[in-house]
Design a protein around this motif. Structure first.
Motif, short mmCIF file in Angstrom:
data_model
loop_
_atom_site.label_atom_id
_atom_site.label_comp_id
_atom_site.label_asym_id
_atom_site.label_seq_id
_atom_site.Cartn_x
_atom_site.Cartn_y
_atom_site.Cartn_z
N LEU A 284 0.81 -1.22 0.00
CA LEU A 284 0.00 0.00 0.00
C LEU A 284 0.84 1.27 0.00
CD1 LEU A 284 -2.77 1.40 0.26
CD2 LEU A 284 -2.60 1.08 2.74
N VAL A 285 1.99 1.26 0.70
CA VAL A 285 2.75 2.49 0.91
C VAL A 285 4.19 2.31 0.43
CG1 VAL A 285 3.45 4.22 2.62
CG2 VAL A 285 1.34 2.91 2.96
N PRO A 286 4.74 3.28 -0.33
CA PRO A 286 6.13 3.18 -0.78
C PRO A 286 7.10 3.49 0.36
CG PRO A 286 5.23 5.28 -1.45
CD PRO A 286 4.09 4.51 -0.82
N SER A 287 8.33 3.04 0.20
CA SER A 287 9.34 3.24 1.26
C SER A 287 9.62 4.71 1.52
CB SER A 287 10.64 2.53 0.87
OG SER A 287 11.17 3.05 -0.33
N THR A 288 9.38 5.56 0.55
CA THR A 288 9.68 6.99 0.69
C THR A 288 8.66 7.73 1.56
OG1 THR A 288 8.53 7.37 -1.39
CG2 THR A 288 10.92 7.14 -1.48
N VAL A 289 7.52 7.11 1.83
CA VAL A 289 6.50 7.74 2.69
C VAL A 289 6.62 7.09 4.06
CG1 VAL A 289 4.05 8.21 3.04
CG2 VAL A 289 4.99 8.16 0.72
N ARG A 290 7.36 7.73 4.96
CA ARG A 290 7.68 7.13 6.26
C ARG A 290 6.51 7.33 7.23
NH1 ARG A 290 13.45 8.35 8.61
NH2 ARG A 290 12.72 6.60 9.91
N SER B 103 8.42 13.20 12.25
CA SER B 103 8.93 14.40 11.57
C SER B 103 8.31 14.59 10.19
CB SER B 103 10.46 14.33 11.44
OG SER B 103 10.86 13.35 10.49
N VAL B 104 7.68 13.53 9.66
CA VAL B 104 6.98 13.65 8.37
C VAL B 104 5.61 14.26 8.64
CG1 VAL B 104 6.02 12.37 6.43
CG2 VAL B 104 8.19 11.65 7.44
N PRO B 105 5.27 15.35 7.99
CA PRO B 105 3.97 15.98 8.24
C PRO B 105 2.82 14.98 8.04
CG PRO B 105 5.35 17.42 6.92
CD PRO B 105 6.06 16.10 6.99
N ILE B 106 1.94 14.93 9.01
CA ILE B 106 0.82 13.97 8.92
C ILE B 106 -0.06 14.31 7.72
CG2 ILE B 106 -0.78 15.24 10.40
CD1 ILE B 106 -0.14 11.43 10.43
N ALA C 102 0.96 15.16 4.79
CA ALA C 102 1.54 14.52 3.62
C ALA C 102 1.21 13.04 3.58
CB ALA C 102 3.06 14.72 3.62
N VAL C 103 1.24 12.40 4.76
CA VAL C 103 0.88 10.99 4.83
C VAL C 103 -0.60 10.81 4.47
CG1 VAL C 103 0.68 8.98 6.35
CG2 VAL C 103 2.64 10.52 6.56
N ARG C 104 -1.43 11.68 5.00
CA ARG C 104 -2.86 11.60 4.72
C ARG C 104 -3.13 11.79 3.22
NH1 ARG C 104 -7.23 12.48 8.18
NH2 ARG C 104 -5.81 13.34 9.75
N GLU C 105 -2.41 12.74 2.62
CA GLU C 105 -2.60 12.99 1.18
C GLU C 105 -2.24 11.75 0.37
OE1 GLU C 105 -1.03 16.03 -2.36
OE2 GLU C 105 -0.21 16.16 -0.33
N TYR C 106 -1.12 11.11 0.72
CA TYR C 106 -0.75 9.90 -0.01
C TYR C 106 -1.82 8.82 0.15
CZ TYR C 106 1.03 5.52 -1.48
OH TYR C 106 1.12 4.30 -2.11
N LEU C 107 -2.24 8.59 1.38
CA LEU C 107 -3.23 7.54 1.63
C LEU C 107 -4.54 7.84 0.91
CD1 LEU C 107 -2.58 6.88 5.42
CD2 LEU C 107 -2.11 5.31 3.53
N ARG C 108 -4.94 9.09 0.89
CA ARG C 108 -6.17 9.45 0.19
C ARG C 108 -6.04 9.15 -1.31
NH1 ARG C 108 -10.20 12.42 2.09
NH2 ARG C 108 -8.91 13.40 3.71
N THR C 109 -4.88 9.46 -1.88
CA THR C 109 -4.65 9.18 -3.30
C THR C 109 -4.65 7.68 -3.57
OG1 THR C 109 -3.35 11.20 -3.59
CG2 THR C 109 -3.00 9.43 -5.18
#
Length: 273
Positions: A73-79, A84-87, A89-96
């Motif tokens: 589901l998630v690439p290695s680049t999305v930690r 420290s990774v803005p939540i 940005a994570v939410r945006e990836y998951l939504r996409t």
């Protein structure tokens, strides 16, 4: 062996439990012709792709038939275990990603959250902070999936792939400790064998299993090694798990080897006896 020799049997609608295989989305027709009930494609690289600017977008593929489960589901680049990774940005990836799945999926399709590199906490993050962030991300993923009519399934992975959640028992404890309801667990024979998790434990937690992955010795196709596929499926079925079963292994020739592998798994599954 040729594809035309795929074992005969009832259709997916008639069979008590479907059996499929993880492969590239482009191989769906090959997989179905070889006798599988379904293809379980990867999300990263198949359903979502990265553009030149580094953003992830829907690959807009059109499969031959709707999918019922997917992996990676998630690439290695999305930690997803790094605070420290803005939540956002994570939410945006998951939504996409979940939107891309929802576009080609059957209602209730399962999105397996294994993604060992993405969820690894690593030495640069305080472990407690990483665990808390992963719990937050898992909750967000569950809720975004529900908006698409999908289900997130948490996959334990062996220690060679991640430093977070290595067994079915650990997954159950993690979900309970963080009050994360509505998330079931993957039982993957490869990781169970690598971690030495007992089949008695598999049976004890079988009621919390929502998806099953099988392989033979060191990811060989079923029937080519000596791993306990039949005892594993027997433990799950005795414990009350009625989930579908996906073969996840390495292939020399998918079309040639898959019919025999499916026959082995179906013969080992008590729900088909």
């Amino acid at each position: 062996m040729s594809v035309s020799r795929a074992p005969a049997g009832p259709s997916r609608e008639e069979r008590p439990v479907p059996h499929g295989v993880i492969a590239d989305i482009a191989q769906q027709r090959t997989v179905l012709l070889a006798g599988a009930d379904y293809l379980e494609p990867t999300v990263v690289g198949s359903l979502v792709v990265q553009d030149a600017g580094g953003s992830w977008r829907d690959a807009e593929v059109t499969p031959d038939s709707p999918i019922g489960s997917c992996a990676v589901l998630v690439p290695s680049t999305v930690r997803i275990a790094d605070p420290s990774v803005p939540i956002a940005a994570v939410r945006e990836y998951l939504r996409t990603a979940l939107g891309a799945i929802g576009r080609v999926a059957l209602p209730g399709t399962k999105a397996v959250l294994g993604s060992g590199a993405a969820r690894t906490i690593g030495p640069d993050v305080r472990r407690g902070d990483g665990i808390a962030r992963f719990a937050d991300v898992l909750t967000i993923a569950r809720d975004l999936a529900a908006e698409q009519g999908l289900e997130i399934i948490l996959e334990p992975l062996h220690r060679g792939e991640t430093d977070l959640i290595h067994s079915i028992e650990e997954a159950a404890e993690f979900l309970d400790a963080h009050g994360i309801g509505g998330v079931r667990i993957v039982a993957d024979l490869f990781h169970i064998q690598k971690e030495g998790e007992r089949l008695e434990t598999v049976e004890r937690f079988a009621g919390r299993i929502g998806h099953v992955h099988v392989a033979d010795t060191d990811r060989m196709p079923p029937g080519q090694g000596d791993w306990p596929i039949a005892p594993f499926l027997g433990a799950l079925r005795r414990g009350g798990c009625s989930s579908d079963v996906t073969i996840e292994c390495s292939w020399r020739d998918l079309a040639e080897e898959l019919p025999d592998a499916l026959a082995v798994v179906r013969a080992a599954d008590p729900l088909l006896r």
